[in-house]
Write a protein that holds these residues in place. Structure first.
Motif, PDB file in Angstrom:
ATOM      1  N   ALA A 247       0.842  -1.202   0.000  1.00  0.00           N
ATOM      2  CA  ALA A 247       0.000   0.000   0.000  1.00  0.00           C
ATOM      3  C   ALA A 247       0.878   1.254   0.000  1.00  0.00           C
ATOM      4  N   LEU A 248       1.963   1.227   0.768  1.00  0.00           N
ATOM      5  CA  LEU A 248       2.864   2.379   0.814  1.00  0.00           C
ATOM      6  C   LEU A 248       3.498   2.626  -0.550  1.00  0.00           C
ATOM      7  N   ARG A 249       3.799   1.557  -1.285  1.00  0.00           N
ATOM      8  CA  ARG A 249       4.452   1.712  -2.585  1.00  0.00           C
ATOM      9  C   ARG A 249       3.585   2.497  -3.568  1.00  0.00           C
ATOM     10  N   ARG A 250       2.290   2.442  -3.395  1.00  0.00           N
ATOM     11  CA  ARG A 250       1.397   3.070  -4.369  1.00  0.00           C
ATOM     12  C   ARG A 250       1.116   4.535  -4.060  1.00  0.00           C
ATOM     13  N   HIS A 251       1.644   5.047  -2.972  1.00  0.00           N
ATOM     14  CA  HIS A 251       1.318   6.416  -2.571  1.00  0.00           C
ATOM     15  C   HIS A 251       2.496   7.362  -2.734  1.00  0.00           C
ATOM     16  N   ASN A 252       2.160   8.609  -3.072  1.00  0.00           N
ATOM     17  CA  ASN A 252       3.122   9.693  -3.188  1.00  0.00           C
ATOM     18  C   ASN A 252       3.088  10.485  -1.878  1.00  0.00           C
ATOM     19  N   PHE A 253       4.188  10.443  -1.133  1.00  0.00           N
ATOM     20  CA  PHE A 253       4.218  11.064   0.186  1.00  0.00           C
ATOM     21  C   PHE A 253       4.868  12.449   0.185  1.00  0.00           C
ATOM     22  N   VAL A 254       5.009  13.064  -0.997  1.00  0.00           N
ATOM     23  CA  VAL A 254       5.646  14.372  -1.054  1.00  0.00           C
ATOM     24  C   VAL A 254       4.830  15.409  -0.282  1.00  0.00           C
ATOM     25  N   GLY A 255       3.513  15.408  -0.489  1.00  0.00           N
ATOM     26  CA  GLY A 255       2.666  16.362   0.225  1.00  0.00           C
ATOM     27  C   GLY A 255       2.727  16.173   1.727  1.00  0.00           C
ATOM     28  N   PHE A 256       2.707  14.919   2.156  1.00  0.00           N
ATOM     29  CA  PHE A 256       2.783  14.609   3.579  1.00  0.00           C
ATOM     30  C   PHE A 256       4.110  15.081   4.167  1.00  0.00           C
ATOM     31  N   ALA A 257       5.213  14.796   3.446  1.00  0.00           N
ATOM     32  CA  ALA A 257       6.529  15.209   3.930  1.00  0.00           C
ATOM     33  C   ALA A 257       6.625  16.726   4.011  1.00  0.00           C
ATOM     34  N   GLY A 258       6.031  17.414   3.029  1.00  0.00           N
ATOM     35  CA  GLY A 258       6.034  18.873   3.053  1.00  0.00           C
ATOM     36  C   GLY A 258       5.283  19.437   4.240  1.00  0.00           C
ATOM     37  N   ALA A 259       4.133  18.802   4.550  1.00  0.00           N
ATOM     38  CA  ALA A 259       3.337  19.269   5.687  1.00  0.00           C
ATOM     39  C   ALA A 259       4.079  19.046   7.009  1.00  0.00           C
ATOM     40  N   VAL A 260       4.763  17.906   7.135  1.00  0.00           N
ATOM     41  CA  VAL A 260       5.545  17.630   8.349  1.00  0.00           C
ATOM     42  C   VAL A 260       6.660  18.647   8.504  1.00  0.00           C
ATOM     43  N   LEU A 261       7.379  18.914   7.408  1.00  0.00           N
ATOM     44  CA  LEU A 261       8.479  19.871   7.456  1.00  0.00           C
ATOM     45  C   LEU A 261       7.978  21.265   7.826  1.00  0.00           C
ATOM     46  N   LYS A 262       6.846  21.654   7.262  1.00  0.00           N
ATOM     47  CA  LYS A 262       6.273  22.956   7.581  1.00  0.00           C
ATOM     48  C   LYS A 262       5.935  23.055   9.067  1.00  0.00           C
ATOM     49  N   GLY A 263       5.360  21.975   9.613  1.00  0.00           N
ATOM     50  CA  GLY A 263       5.010  21.965  11.032  1.00  0.00           C
ATOM     51  C   GLY A 263       6.233  22.054  11.918  1.00  0.00           C
ATOM     52  N   VAL A 264       7.327  21.346  11.538  1.00  0.00           N
ATOM     53  CA  VAL A 264       8.557  21.385  12.324  1.00  0.00           C
ATOM     54  C   VAL A 264       9.152  22.790  12.320  1.00  0.00           C
ATOM     55  N   VAL A 265       9.153  23.442  11.148  1.00  0.00           N
ATOM     56  CA  VAL A 265       9.683  24.806  11.048  1.00  0.00           C
ATOM     57  C   VAL A 265       8.878  25.759  11.919  1.00  0.00           C
ATOM     58  N   GLU A 266       7.568  25.630  11.884  1.00  0.00           N
ATOM     59  CA  GLU A 266       6.713  26.501  12.702  1.00  0.00           C
ATOM     60  C   GLU A 266       6.997  26.300  14.190  1.00  0.00           C
ATOM     61  N   ASP A 267       7.234  25.051  14.612  1.00  0.00           N
ATOM     62  CA  ASP A 267       7.559  24.782  16.016  1.00  0.00           C
ATOM     63  C   ASP A 267       8.890  25.419  16.401  1.00  0.00           C
ATOM     64  N   LYS A 268       9.885  25.341  15.504  1.00  0.00           N
ATOM     65  CA  LYS A 268      11.184  25.932  15.803  1.00  0.00           C
ATOM     66  C   LYS A 268      11.083  27.453  15.914  1.00  0.00           C
ATOM     67  N   LEU A 269      10.308  28.049  15.038  1.00  0.00           N
ATOM     68  CA  LEU A 269      10.130  29.504  15.099  1.00  0.00           C
ATOM     69  C   LEU A 269       9.412  29.906  16.378  1.00  0.00           C
ATOM     70  N   ALA A 270       8.459  29.069  16.799  1.00  0.00           N
ATOM     71  CA  ALA A 270       7.726  29.377  18.023  1.00  0.00           C
ATOM     72  C   ALA A 270       8.612  29.252  19.253  1.00  0.00           C
TER      73      ALA A 270
END
Length: 328
Positions: A267-290
């Motif tokens: 199931a994982l092989r069939r999915h594109n996780f670029v959007g998910f990875a981008g959202a995680v990275l955005k959340g981490v950056v926001e936490d660091k700024l906070a």
């Protein structure tokens, strides 16, 4: 030329569910990590093996007079299922079918007691193609919507395109799947890039583990000692069937868990996780700024750069951190 066929990984979970989705019953693949015949024999009954190896580019691969090992059996192509390979990325599924379609217990293509229920769609495909010469069997396989769609359903998602592959001028390594299986007392190598099935001599079903390993050891010995990118998978009876027959509840649960893990991985092989990875990275950056504003963010970036430089330095010194993953 891919002809609409995508590359699939050399993975027991991928090939097992590919078998199941094509309609075959009570059959699976097991990856082999050794060339010891005893390990293969423990999986009895074994229908055949699929071998993945680096395609040699420094010497002619296919011969018209004789192969590097064994002998061409042109007459066998009329009795057994053997198809010429006409599409590049289809070789994994073609190797799988080279074993499977020669083990149909209802179609009379297997030895007594060793057959597989390959299902109606594949049985009809086999009956249709057996009246054709190998080159047209290959065309029929490549144009089968059922087989192509099932094959492509296991293609790994590739959201990024490596532009360096187009400009570096370096040829990318190519890999090829072939099959070995005992048919009517003979060990055959079935390779769609060769002009005919290759016979490796007499071989009863119970002799197959020892004899096929001898052939594989000779084949691997032709490569440089530094080449280790090989993969070997065995097509065997569903191990859950044996566990039920002998009442081994622990083995049955282990095999059921393996199937659940394979389903999840597929199931994982069939999915594109670029959007998910981008959202995680955005959340981490926001936490660091906070945490501390721009200063904390810049410190975090510098620490990450330092760790990356250290990993690269370790790799240059041979310090590891460099796992290599190879797909089929």
């Amino acid at each position: 030329m891919s002809g609409g066929w995508n590359t699939i990984e050399s993975d027991a979970g991928v090939f097992t569910f590919l078998l199941n989705n094509l309609g075959a019953k009570d059959v699976q693949f097991e990856e082999l990590l050794t060339l010891e015949p005893e390990v293969l024999a423990e999986l009895h009954p074994v229908y055949g093996v699929i071998f993945l190896f680096k395609y040699p580019t420094d010497a002619p691969y296919a011969a018209t007079d004789k192969p590097l090992d064994g002998t061409f059996d042109h007459e066998a192509a009329e009795r057994i299922f053997f198809a010429a390979q006409t599409i590049q990325n289809a070789c994994g599924t073609q190797a799988l079918l080279s074993v499977l379609l020669n083990k149909d217990k209802e179609g009379g293509s297997s030895e007594s007691g060793t057959g597989i229920d390959i299902g109606t769609p594949l049985r009809e495909f086999r009956e249709f193609t057996m009246v054709l010469p190998p080159e047209f069997r290959g065309e029929a396989l490549s144009n089968s919507e059922l087989i192509r769609d099932v094959h492509n359903s296991f293609a790994k998602s590739s959201p990024f395109v490596d532009e360096t592959q187009r400009t570096s001028g370096e040829a990318e390594d190519a890999f090829h799947f072939i099959a070995y299986t005992p048919i009517n007392g003979t060990l055959y190598e079935l390779d769609g890039l060769q002009p005919a099935p290759i016979s490796h001599g007499a071989c009863a079903a119970d002799e197959f583990p020892a004899k096929v390993m001898e052939v594989l050891q000779r084949r691997i010995a032709r490569y440089d000692m530094s080449e280790i990118r090989f993969n070997l998978m065995a097509m065997v009876r569903d191990l859950r069937v044996r566990a039920r027959e002998i009442g081994d509840a622990e083995a049955l649960e282990r095999e059921e868990q393996k199937r659940r893990d394979w389903q999840f991985e597929n199931a994982l092989r069939r999915h594109n996780f670029v959007g998910f990875a981008g959202a995680v990275l955005k959340g981490v950056v926001e936490d660091k700024l906070a945490e501390g504003g721009d200063a904390a963010y810049e410190k975090w970036i510098e620490e990450a750069k330092a760790k990356t430089r250290q990993r690269l330095e370790n790799k240059r010194k041979g310090g590891g951190d460099g796992d290599v993953e190879m797909g089929g």
